[in-house]
Design an enzyme around this catalytic site. Structure first.
Site, PDB file in Angstrom:
ATOM      1  N   LYS A 126      -2.120  -3.065   3.081  1.00  0.00           N
ATOM      2  CA  LYS A 126      -1.385  -1.924   3.640  1.00  0.00           C
ATOM      3  C   LYS A 126      -1.096  -0.863   2.581  1.00  0.00           C
ATOM      4  CE  LYS A 126      -0.710  -3.774   7.728  1.00  0.00           C
ATOM      5  NZ  LYS A 126      -1.547  -3.333   8.834  1.00  0.00           N
ATOM      6  N   GLY A 136       0.451 -11.175   0.638  1.00  0.00           N
ATOM      7  CA  GLY A 136      -0.663 -10.218   0.561  1.00  0.00           C
ATOM      8  C   GLY A 136      -1.287 -10.283  -0.829  1.00  0.00           C
ATOM      9  N   LYS A 156       6.086   6.839  -6.928  1.00  0.00           N
ATOM     10  CA  LYS A 156       4.750   7.011  -7.535  1.00  0.00           C
ATOM     11  C   LYS A 156       3.655   6.894  -6.470  1.00  0.00           C
ATOM     12  CE  LYS A 156       3.112   2.642  -7.463  1.00  0.00           C
ATOM     13  NZ  LYS A 156       1.878   2.233  -6.774  1.00  0.00           N
ATOM     14  N   PHE A 177       2.540 -14.539   6.712  1.00  0.00           N
ATOM     15  CA  PHE A 177       2.487 -13.929   8.047  1.00  0.00           C
ATOM     16  C   PHE A 177       1.183 -14.444   8.663  1.00  0.00           C
ATOM     17  CE2 PHE A 177       1.127 -10.455  10.872  1.00  0.00           C
ATOM     18  CZ  PHE A 177       2.227 -10.390  11.701  1.00  0.00           C
ATOM     19  N   GLY A 230       6.116 -13.372   1.511  1.00  0.00           N
ATOM     20  CA  GLY A 230       4.996 -12.435   1.501  1.00  0.00           C
ATOM     21  C   GLY A 230       3.804 -13.073   0.824  1.00  0.00           C
ATOM     22  N   ALA A 290      -2.672  -5.606  -8.683  1.00  0.00           N
ATOM     23  CA  ALA A 290      -2.648  -7.066  -8.545  1.00  0.00           C
ATOM     24  C   ALA A 290      -3.958  -7.730  -8.962  1.00  0.00           C
ATOM     25  CB  ALA A 290      -2.296  -7.422  -7.099  1.00  0.00           C
ATOM     26  N   LYS A 318       7.441  -1.794  -3.045  1.00  0.00           N
ATOM     27  CA  LYS A 318       7.521  -0.375  -3.415  1.00  0.00           C
ATOM     28  C   LYS A 318       7.634   0.447  -2.136  1.00  0.00           C
ATOM     29  CE  LYS A 318       5.216  -1.140  -7.828  1.00  0.00           C
ATOM     30  NZ  LYS A 318       4.004  -1.079  -8.654  1.00  0.00           N
ATOM     31  N   GLY A 342       1.589 -10.357  -3.415  1.00  0.00           N
ATOM     32  CA  GLY A 342       2.359 -11.572  -3.128  1.00  0.00           C
ATOM     33  C   GLY A 342       1.627 -12.806  -3.620  1.00  0.00           C
TER      34      GLY A 342
HETATM   35  N1  LIG Z   1      -1.384  -4.978  -4.359  1.00  0.00           N
HETATM   36  C1  LIG Z   1      -0.900  -4.464  -5.488  1.00  0.00           C
HETATM   37  O1  LIG Z   1      -1.659  -4.204  -6.432  1.00  0.00           O
HETATM   38  C2  LIG Z   1       0.579  -4.241  -5.623  1.00  0.00           C
HETATM   39  C3  LIG Z   1       1.111  -4.184  -6.923  1.00  0.00           C
HETATM   40  C4  LIG Z   1       2.471  -3.956  -7.081  1.00  0.00           C
HETATM   41  C5  LIG Z   1       3.291  -3.817  -5.970  1.00  0.00           C
HETATM   42  N2  LIG Z   1       2.737  -3.909  -4.719  1.00  0.00           N
HETATM   43  C6  LIG Z   1       3.673  -3.785  -3.599  1.00  0.00           C
HETATM   44  O2  LIG Z   1       3.885  -5.077  -3.041  1.00  0.00           O
HETATM   45  C7  LIG Z   1       4.205  -4.969  -1.644  1.00  0.00           C
HETATM   46  C8  LIG Z   1       3.331  -5.930  -0.870  1.00  0.00           C
HETATM   47  O3  LIG Z   1       1.978  -5.582  -1.068  1.00  0.00           O
HETATM   48  P1  LIG Z   1       0.789  -6.640  -1.107  1.00  0.00           P
HETATM   49  O4  LIG Z   1      -0.275  -6.002  -1.935  1.00  0.00           O
HETATM   50  O5  LIG Z   1       1.261  -7.985  -1.506  1.00  0.00           O
HETATM   51  O6  LIG Z   1       0.366  -6.721   0.437  1.00  0.00           O
HETATM   52  P2  LIG Z   1      -1.037  -6.304   1.109  1.00  0.00           P
HETATM   53  O7  LIG Z   1      -1.021  -4.853   1.394  1.00  0.00           O
HETATM   54  O8  LIG Z   1      -2.158  -6.826   0.287  1.00  0.00           O
HETATM   55  O9  LIG Z   1      -1.080  -7.153   2.431  1.00  0.00           O
HETATM   56  C9  LIG Z   1      -0.408  -6.847   3.609  1.00  0.00           C
HETATM   57  C10 LIG Z   1       0.460  -8.041   3.966  1.00  0.00           C
HETATM   58  O10 LIG Z   1       1.260  -7.719   5.096  1.00  0.00           O
HETATM   59  C11 LIG Z   1       1.249  -8.837   5.979  1.00  0.00           C
HETATM   60  N3  LIG Z   1       1.599  -8.386   7.306  1.00  0.00           N
HETATM   61  C12 LIG Z   1       0.822  -7.753   8.230  1.00  0.00           C
HETATM   62  N4  LIG Z   1       1.531  -7.514   9.358  1.00  0.00           N
HETATM   63  C13 LIG Z   1       2.780  -8.010   9.127  1.00  0.00           C
HETATM   64  C14 LIG Z   1       3.986  -8.055   9.897  1.00  0.00           C
HETATM   65  N5  LIG Z   1       4.039  -7.534  11.130  1.00  0.00           N
HETATM   66  N6  LIG Z   1       5.083  -8.626   9.345  1.00  0.00           N
HETATM   67  C15 LIG Z   1       5.060  -9.115   8.094  1.00  0.00           C
HETATM   68  N7  LIG Z   1       3.946  -9.111   7.316  1.00  0.00           N
HETATM   69  C16 LIG Z   1       2.829  -8.559   7.824  1.00  0.00           C
HETATM   70  C17 LIG Z   1      -0.145  -9.379   5.834  1.00  0.00           C
HETATM   71  O11 LIG Z   1      -0.212 -10.691   6.322  1.00  0.00           O
HETATM   72  C18 LIG Z   1      -0.323  -9.302   4.337  1.00  0.00           C
HETATM   73  O12 LIG Z   1       0.250 -10.417   3.710  1.00  0.00           O
HETATM   74  C19 LIG Z   1       4.007  -3.485  -1.290  1.00  0.00           C
HETATM   75  O13 LIG Z   1       5.255  -2.827  -1.279  1.00  0.00           O
HETATM   76  C20 LIG Z   1       3.160  -2.947  -2.441  1.00  0.00           C
HETATM   77  O14 LIG Z   1       3.382  -1.575  -2.702  1.00  0.00           O
HETATM   78  C21 LIG Z   1       1.412  -4.128  -4.530  1.00  0.00           C
HETATM   79  O1  LIG Z   2      -2.835  -0.091  -4.898  1.00  0.00           O
HETATM   80  P1  LIG Z   2      -1.553   0.695  -4.734  1.00  0.00           P
HETATM   81  O2  LIG Z   2      -1.798   2.162  -4.633  1.00  0.00           O
HETATM   82  O3  LIG Z   2      -0.724   0.136  -3.615  1.00  0.00           O
HETATM   83  O4  LIG Z   2      -0.747   0.475  -6.082  1.00  0.00           O
HETATM   84  C1  LIG Z   2      -0.627  -0.830  -6.584  1.00  0.00           C
HETATM   85  C2  LIG Z   2       0.507  -0.971  -7.560  1.00  0.00           C
HETATM   86  O5  LIG Z   2       1.708  -0.451  -7.054  1.00  0.00           O
HETATM   87  C3  LIG Z   2       0.206  -0.419  -8.921  1.00  0.00           C
HETATM   88  O6  LIG Z   2       1.254  -0.795  -9.809  1.00  0.00           O
END
Ligand SMILES: NC(=O)c1ccc[n+]([C@@H]2O[C@H](COP(=O)([O-])OP(=O)(O)OC[C@H]3O[C@@H](n4cnc5c(N)ncnc54)[C@H](O)[C@@H]3O)[C@@H](O)[C@H]2O)c1
Ligand SMILES: O=P(O)(O)OC[C@H](O)CO
Length: 376
Positions: free
Chosen positions: A314, A27, A221, A56, A25, A169, A136, A30
């Site tokens: 997303k 994003g 949450k 991706f 991952g 993040a 999550k 990630g």
């Molecule tokens: N961003 C935050 O602040 C944060 C913090 C803690 C936890 N999370 C959790 O981490 C997880 C990942 O979130 P993120 O913020 O890294 O991602 P993101 O929402 O920033 O990005 C979306 C990702 O999905 C990928 N994608 C799109 N289509 C796809 C497909 N068909 N197959 C596989 N990948 C595809 C994209 O290339 C991109 O890397 C989520 O469950 C999120 O809740 C996010």
């Molecule tokens: O930006 P959200 O709403 O996906 O939340 C980001 C993280 O999960 C916060 O810990």
């Protein structure tokens, strides 16, 4: 289902043997996870310096491939612009190739893609691999809810811990102090390895022997964050938002304990619990898009708002609200969880955003249904 490997072993011919890390991952979170990990693998002698990151693949407006740009600039220009990931991060668009040599797998994609990713990985990972999920969300199967760590564990036959917490993040990317919780079951040594891999001076990680509780906190949450966004979009103020957060926390705890009797009360006081709830309801993406949804009176869909406001990132809260609703309906628990139920009904247009704090035929006991006798 493959048998699960619960041992900490490094099964290679190096002396001393070293762990190899791949991040599945790339994003927003990630990419930040890769920065944290890459800074540590350079310092810790038990890890290989190089960290692989599966991307991706996509083509940028410039016509270049995202993977090539990450490898040339050391920056994820789409999902984390302006932040260097570390020279030892190597982006790879080939999933199977990215995981081939790794025995520490970090999963961090939006939850809806994990089933497909696991299918591609079956039979393609090392026999001594361990996993951790930063994702999550949950899947809903005929048999009931399936947490993402369980999906990974069952499909790939690996032990899977989780890391959740108050972790927006972009704030961790610029090294503002945060905490996180590693949830584990069984072997504490495995959890300690993950704690070591993620901890930095500005990212304080602790371990908690309650994998389901930690993961459910991170998952549920996101539904409460949608409710908080509605409140913001309706300009209802801080008292209302605090009430939504309190009721949301009660429902998070109530549902977690109904689904898994092993879930501990103390988990809700860790970073993955109340702290994540606060940060997400103040500054997260789910909150932001739900605010816009309510400001528009529910007339613009979440899909449209997500595409416009998040540029490829997303939302997890809207699909999680649907998944939670399916579980509640299947179990006959809808009336016990009026906040979770109402969030889904607003997201699908069955109720207006104002319903988040209104009594109605659809939710006759809201919010008094959350009485002390309903659940502990
Ligand atoms: N961003 C935050 O602040 C944060 C913090 C803690 C936890 N999370 C959790 O981490 C997880 C990942 O979130 P993120 O913020 O890294 O991602 P993101 O929402 O920033 O990005 C979306 C990702 O999905 C990928 N994608 C799109 N289509 C796809 C497909 N068909 N197959 C596989 N990948 C595809 C994209 O290339 C991109 O890397 C989520 O469950 C999120 O809740 C996010
Ligand atoms: O930006 P959200 O709403 O996906 O939340 C980001 C993280 O999960 C916060 O810990």
């Amino acid at each position: 289902m493959a048998p699960i490997n619960n041992n900490v072993q490094i099964n290679n011919n190096e002396h001393p043997p070293k762990y190899k890390v791949t991040i599945v991952g790339s994003g927003n979170w990630g990419s930040v996870a890769s920065k944290l990990i890459a800074s540590n693998t350079l310092k810790l002698s038990s890890f290989h310096d190089e960290v692989k990151m599966w991307v991706f693949e996509e083509t940028l407006p410039s016509g270049e491939k995202l993977t090539d740009v990450i490898n040339q600039t050391n920056e994820n220009v789409k999902y984390l612009p302006g932040i260097k990931l570390g020279r030892n991060v190597v982006a790879d668009p080939d999933l199977v190739n990215a995981v081939r040599d790794a025995n520490m797998l970090v999963f961090v994609t939006p939850h809806q893609f994990m089933e497909g990713i696991c299918k591609k990985l079956i039979g393609n990972i090392r026999s001594d691999a361990q996993a951790i999920s930063l994702i999550k969300g949950m899947e809903v199967k005929k048999e009931g809810p399936c947490m993402i760590s369980t999906l990974i564990s069952q499909q790939l036959g690996v032990n899977c811990c989780v890391l959740m917490g108050a972790n927006i993040a972009n704030e961790i990317a610029v090294e503002k102090f945060s905490e996180a919780t590693v949830g584990y079951r069984g072997n504490r040594e495995i959890a300690e390895n993950w704690v070591q891999l993620f901890s930095t001076s500005y990212f304080m990680v602790s371990a908690c022997q309650d994998v389901e509780g930690v993961e459910l906190c991170g998952t549920l949450k996101n539904v409460v964050a949608i409710a908080a966004g509605f409140v913001d979009g309706l300009d209802m103020g801080n008292n209302t938002k605090a009430a939504i957060m309190r009721i949301g926390l009660r429902e998070m705890k109530g549902l977690s304990k109904l689904l898994f009797s092993s879930v501990k009360d103390s988990t809700f006081f860790e970073s993955c619990g109340v702290a994540d709830l606060i940060t997400t309801c103040l500054g997260g993406r789910n909150r932001k898009c739900a605010e816009a949804f309510a400001k528009n009176g529910g007339k613009r869909s979440f899909d449209e708002l997500e595409a416009e406001m998040l540029q490829g990132q997303k939302l997890q809260g809207v699909s999680t609200a649907k998944e939670v609703y399916e579980v509640l309906k299947h179990k006959g628990w809808l009336e016990m969880f009026p906040l979770f139920t109402t969030v889904h009904e607003i997201c699908t247009g069955r109720l207006p955003p104002t319903a988040i704090v209104e009594y109605s035929e659809h939710k006759p006991k809201f919010p008094v249904a959350v009485s002390p006798t309903t659940f502990q």
